[in-house]
Design a protein around this motif. Sequence first.
Motif: not given
Length: 144
Positions: A130-133, A33-46
Amino acid sequence: MIEKSLILGLLLTPLSLLAVNDPGSSEINEKLDVVEAIIAETETQTAACQMHSAWHFPVELYGYLDIARKYADNAKKTKNLRKMQENLQSILAIVDECINGKEGYWSGNWNDVWVDPTPGVPDCALDSFVKMKKELETEIKKFL
């Protein structure tokens, strides 16, 4: 009538014991769930970058995450745990490919077709990737 219900209760008791969630499995799902939240946050930011360019967020990240979840559901087998880890590593590989781009290459098929290079993410999304990575590497190391 009482004997029938007593027998039925005794027969169904082992099934209820099997239905109990494995605490290790729930811990893995929380990490996913944490990994998914990181991906979703980056998608929102971009999102703004996607609207103003021809670039789109790589949905393969969610696909590999879903596959990892399916393997995590039956993580008692070491084979499934290894497959889950492989899918998480694939997420990192896609993020790397998005940041660096992909060079062109000859397909090597019988007709030998040139496959065009894939550019990296545009400058407006590069910082977020880069932050998501970095965040994904930190979280995925917890699985290894």
